[in-house]
Design a protein around this motif. Structure first.
Motif, short mmCIF file in Angstrom:
data_model
loop_
_atom_site.label_atom_id
_atom_site.label_comp_id
_atom_site.label_asym_id
_atom_site.label_seq_id
_atom_site.Cartn_x
_atom_site.Cartn_y
_atom_site.Cartn_z
N UNK A 1 0.83 -0.95 -0.14
CA UNK A 1 -0.13 -0.33 -0.15
C UNK A 1 0.99 0.98 0.23
N UNK A 2 0.51 2.81 -0.51
CA UNK A 2 1.18 3.50 -0.38
C UNK A 2 0.32 4.88 0.05
N UNK A 3 0.98 5.46 1.54
CA UNK A 3 -0.33 6.03 2.25
C UNK A 3 0.42 7.74 1.94
N UNK A 4 -0.56 8.74 1.42
CA UNK A 4 0.06 9.62 1.16
C UNK A 4 -0.83 10.88 2.02
N UNK A 5 -1.53 10.27 3.13
CA UNK A 5 -2.12 11.40 3.78
C UNK A 5 -1.78 10.84 5.41
N UNK A 6 -1.89 11.77 6.18
CA UNK A 6 -1.20 11.65 7.35
C UNK A 6 -2.61 12.82 8.40
N UNK A 7 -2.94 12.15 9.34
CA UNK A 7 -4.03 13.20 10.19
C UNK A 7 -3.79 13.35 11.66
N UNK A 8 -2.25 13.02 12.07
CA UNK A 8 -1.81 13.16 13.81
C UNK A 8 -2.30 11.86 14.52
N UNK A 9 -2.61 10.82 13.60
CA UNK A 9 -3.35 9.71 13.77
C UNK A 9 -2.21 8.70 13.34
N UNK A 10 -2.86 7.94 11.86
CA UNK A 10 -2.03 7.95 11.39
C UNK A 10 -1.83 8.06 10.22
N UNK A 11 -0.92 7.29 9.35
CA UNK A 11 -0.71 7.54 7.97
C UNK A 11 -1.78 6.47 7.27
N UNK A 12 -2.54 6.73 5.96
CA UNK A 12 -3.36 6.32 5.40
C UNK A 12 -3.35 6.48 4.12
N UNK B 1 5.66 10.47 0.72
CA UNK B 1 4.69 9.71 1.05
C UNK B 1 5.06 7.97 1.59
N UNK B 2 4.59 7.78 2.01
CA UNK B 2 4.94 6.57 2.69
C UNK B 2 4.25 5.33 1.71
N UNK B 3 5.36 3.61 1.80
CA UNK B 3 4.64 1.98 1.20
C UNK B 3 5.04 1.50 2.25
N UNK B 4 4.24 1.20 2.55
CA UNK B 4 5.46 -0.29 3.43
C UNK B 4 4.36 -1.39 2.70
N UNK B 5 5.33 -2.64 2.39
CA UNK B 5 5.82 -3.96 1.78
C UNK B 5 6.57 -5.01 2.01
#
Length: 792
Positions: free
Chosen positions: A275-286, A489-493
């Motif tokens: 997954x590629x995560x590009x939005x941070x809301x102060x709690x998690x990257x999503x 952006x953050x990538x998890x893999x």
């Protein structure tokens, strides 16, 4: 069908087919290449044939509709892969596809190819458009009703635009202007309204349509994107309905040796993206949804092929799911196509902006699919990136970011100048200053909290030692990079073999299949640079760099603040947006400026062009009159040339607002004109015109004409006598058995032109100008030549 009607039928069909081809032009790019051309051609051919037969046999509308449905079913079978010979099952499939193909076209990402039933949509649209257009224009009993067939291509164009893409192959302004001009001219001719009296207006309208469509429309619309339905339909998959994949990082770590999936054909060193995560809301990257930002993309169904601008090595990779669950589908590189079974194909959604994919129904053990992808290099040197600035990518706005993130980022990157140097400084500081630990007490790990919220980021950056794993370090670097205006952006893999001492090659079985285990989970950062795309940065310290027990037990000893001596003067540290060349959407201004004379010429030319466009209707009138004058004088038959000269005299009077009786003879017309002109200001007669007026007593002199009558004039008197003399000479030239000589024709024309000049001299210059631009004589010529409207 007579020859004349047959020619008009051919013209109608050709014009309407040309308009339909132009109206259908937005569709081929949706399907990719020439994929849709056979379907469009088949639909146009079948529809035109049916329209011709129906118009010839005058079939009722119900019969035409029934035959069109039969053609849709028969032609649709081969297009969606059913049997060419109709079968009950095949017919049911086609009928069902006639309803579902439209939603498939809108929800699949272009180019969609031949997948499923999508080719039925262009086939049916071409079939319906050609049937209706040809049938209406051939069966209508009134010409004005037949011209309404021109509305059909316009409606087809609207549907094509709605089904198309925001960047059609033919420039929208050009396509619309040409279509409008073509259909307006044809409809006017078809209804009988394209008369000489309206040619000036039609020409002016055509010019204005083309100029407004091609030149002014882009300026008015500016950067407004084209409205297409596929951009307005909300995709069925919404990432907000699912928890952050990065939040499950520790869950993967705890699963340890569990085999999540196997992969074959994976290039050496390639990473598997979950997954590629590009939005941070102060709690998690999503994962951001399609409405968050342009750079976030959308999860959509895909067709046979997926367009990509990424460069790298080609890979044909096959995945088989084992223990992995959830909706996130492992991928590699930038996918160009997916090969799956029928069930999986309906659930697959791909985001070409982030390279991530999902199965909306969730992953199940045994699911197998193949990805043809372009795998970009994982290692890009700073020298290759050079002075490239941050790419022009729009990402979602961060919220809830701790203030310590920006302050720490500015401190770490204070000596870095170029954007890539700033990104490298952040990654180096985190990997060399921080320590690695999953925080699993059962394994004896150094304490390290899971999560990557604002509190965890503040703790990570403010504690000594700084301890965490890929989840925390990737999150910290992405936030720090964004604070420096880098697009991150953050990538998890997964990196096969990274979970233990074994390398990826050692984890590969003899048949080339790699078992990817839960402990191979990784998180990394991608930063976009102009001209280089997304570049990978690893911010996680080595797994062997762990804090010692002494560091755990030692109390924190904060160092006292010491006033440092001032540093030597140096260039101030600025963000990449300030000290690097950024991508520009507009051309940079000329450094030297534009010379004044160039500006004057440019604006003068624009003004002259505007005047020409505004004056084009007047120029058309003058051209039409000059053409009429030349045609009359160059007539091959002398009688026609003399009659044309008399008509020129009458038309000149008509433009001066003196309308002769349409049923009067030439002599009666001459007397009527003389009375009406003599009632006004006295004409200024030229000497030459008085020389060639009437003979003695107002009668033409004798000569070599028929019956001893001479065609040459003699000295005469007054306007009335001159006009009557011209009328008598014209009658003799037309009705006498012997035609006038060329010299007599030229003499008659010279006399007419002098009389016309004298008539014009009776009015002020405004009246002469109005007469020169008047349409009265052109309208009268049309009325005499042909009655209004026509039947074909």
């Amino acid at each position: 069908m007579n020859g004349r009607r047959g020619r008009w039928v051919a013209v109608d069909v050709v014009v309407l087919l040309a308009a339909l081809v132009l109206a259908l032009s937005p569709l081929p790019v949706v399907f990719g290449g020439s994929t849709a051309l056979p379907a469009l051609g088949l639909g146009l051919a079948a529809g035109t044939a049916l329209g011709l037969i129906a118009g010839w046999q005058r079939w009722p509308a119900l019969a035409v509709t029934a035959v069109a449905l039969v053609l849709a079913v028969l032609g649709g079978g081969p297009l969606i892969g059913t049997s060419v010979v109709p079968t009950p099952g095949g017919v049911r499939t086609v009928v069902r596809a006639l309803v579902t193909c439209w939603s498939d076209v809108l929800t699949l990402s272009p180019p969609i190819g031949r997948v499923g039933d999508v080719l039925l949509a262009p086939f049916v649209l071409a079939l319906a458009g050609s049937v209706v257009a040809v049938t209406v224009t051939l069966r209508a009993r009134r010409a004005t009703v037949a011209a309404l067939a021109g509305v059909v291509p316009v409606l087809v164009l609207v549907v094509s635009v709605l089904l198309g893409t925001a960047e059609p192959p033919v420039r929208p302004a050009l396509a619309g202007a040409v279509l409008a001009a073509l259909l307006l001219v044809w409809a006017s001719a078809r209804s009988g309204a394209l008369a000489v009296r309206r040619r000036a207006s039609a020409s002016a309208l055509t010019v204005l349509v083309l100029v407004a469509g091609v030149g002014l429309a882009p300026e008015v619309m500016g950067a407004t994107s084209r409205f297409v339905l596929r951009n307005e339909i909300t995709p069925p998959f919404d990432p907000a309905d699912h928890s952050s994949p990065l939040a499950a990082f520790r869950s993967f770590v705890k699963a340890d040796d569990e085999v999540l999936f196997t992969v074959s054909g994976l290039p050496s060193g390639a990473r598997v993206r979950l997954a590629t995560l590009d939005r941070y809301d102060g709690t998690v990257w999503n994962v951001a949804g399609g409405q968050a930002a342009e750079g976030s993309g959308e999860f959509r169904r895909v067709g046979d092929t997926i367009e990509t601008e990424v460069t790298g090595s080609q890979a044909h990779v096959t995945f088989t799911i084992e223990g992995l669950d959830g909706v996130w589908l492992p991928t590699v590189g930038q996918a160009e196509s997916f090969t799956t079974d029928a069930t999986t194909a309906g659930e697959l959604r791909y985001n070409d902006a982030t390279g991530a994919a999902v199965l909306t129904g969730g992953l199940t053990a045994g699911t197998t699919y193949t990805v043809d992808a372009v795998v970009p290099p994982t290692e890009v040197s700073d020298a290759e990136i050079g002075d490239a600035g941050s790419a022009d990518v729009v990402l979602p706005q961060d919220t809830g970011v701790p203030a310590s993130v920006e302050s720490q980022a500015l401190q770490v990157a204070r000596d870095a100048g170029r954007p890539v140097q700033q990104a490298r400084a952040l990654a180096t500081w985190l990997t060399e200053t921080g320590y690695f630990s999953h925080g699993l007490t059962d394994n004896g790990d150094y304490p390290s909290l899971a999560g990557h919220g604002a509190a965890r980021m503040t703790q990570l950056l403010g504690s000594s030692p700084m301890v965490g794993d890929g989840e925390q370090y990737a999150s910290a670097m992405a936030l720090m990079a964004r604070s420096l205006h880098l697009k991150a952006r953050v990538v998890i893999g997964f990196v096969p073999g990274a979970g233990d001492a074994a390398t990826a090659d050692e984890a590969t079985s003899p048949d080339g299949t790699v078992e990817v285990r839960a402990k191979d989970v990784q998180a990394w950062v991608e930063i976009a640079f102009a001209g280089h795309g997304w570049v990978v940065f690893d911010a996680t310290p080595s797994t062997t760099r762990t804090p010692t027990q002494d560091q755990q037990d030692a109390p924190s000893e904060p160092q006292p603040q010491v006033v440092q001596p001032p540093l030597a003067p140096q260039d101030p540290v600025t963000s990449p947006q300030d000290d690097t060349e950024q991508p520009q959407t507009d051309a940079p201004p000329d450094a030297g400026g534009r010379p004044v004379w160039v500006t004057v010429l440019v604006w003068g030319g624009i003004g002259l062009l505007g005047l020409l466009l505004l004056g084009s209707p007047l120029l058309v009138v003058l051209v039409l009159k000059a053409r009429r004058h030349a045609r009359r004088r160059r007539a091959t038959r002398p009688q026609v040339a003399v009659a044309g000269a008399w008509d020129e005299l009458v038309d000149a009077a008509r433009d001066l607002r003196v309308e002769p009786s349409p049923v009067a003879t030439r002599t009666e017309c001459a007397q009527d004109l003389a009375e009406r002109f003599e009632a006004g200001p006295a004409p200024v007669l030229s000497g030459a015109s008085q020389v060639r007026a009437l003979g003695p007593g107002g009668v033409a002199g004798a000569g070599s004409g028929a019956g001893g009558a001479s065609f040459a004039g003699a000295d005469g008197q007054g306007l009335r006598g001159r006009l009557v003399n011209l009328a008598v000479r014209a009658d003799r030239a037309v009705f006498a058995p012997d035609p006038p000589t060329p010299d007599e024709v030229d003499g008659y024309w010279d006399t007419v032109e002098e009389v016309v000049a004298d008539l014009r001299a009776t009015v002020p210059w405004r009246g002469r100008t109005r007469a020169a631009l008047s349409l009265r004589s052109l309208r009268q010529a049309r009325t005499v030549a042909r009655p209004r409207g026509r039947r074909r």
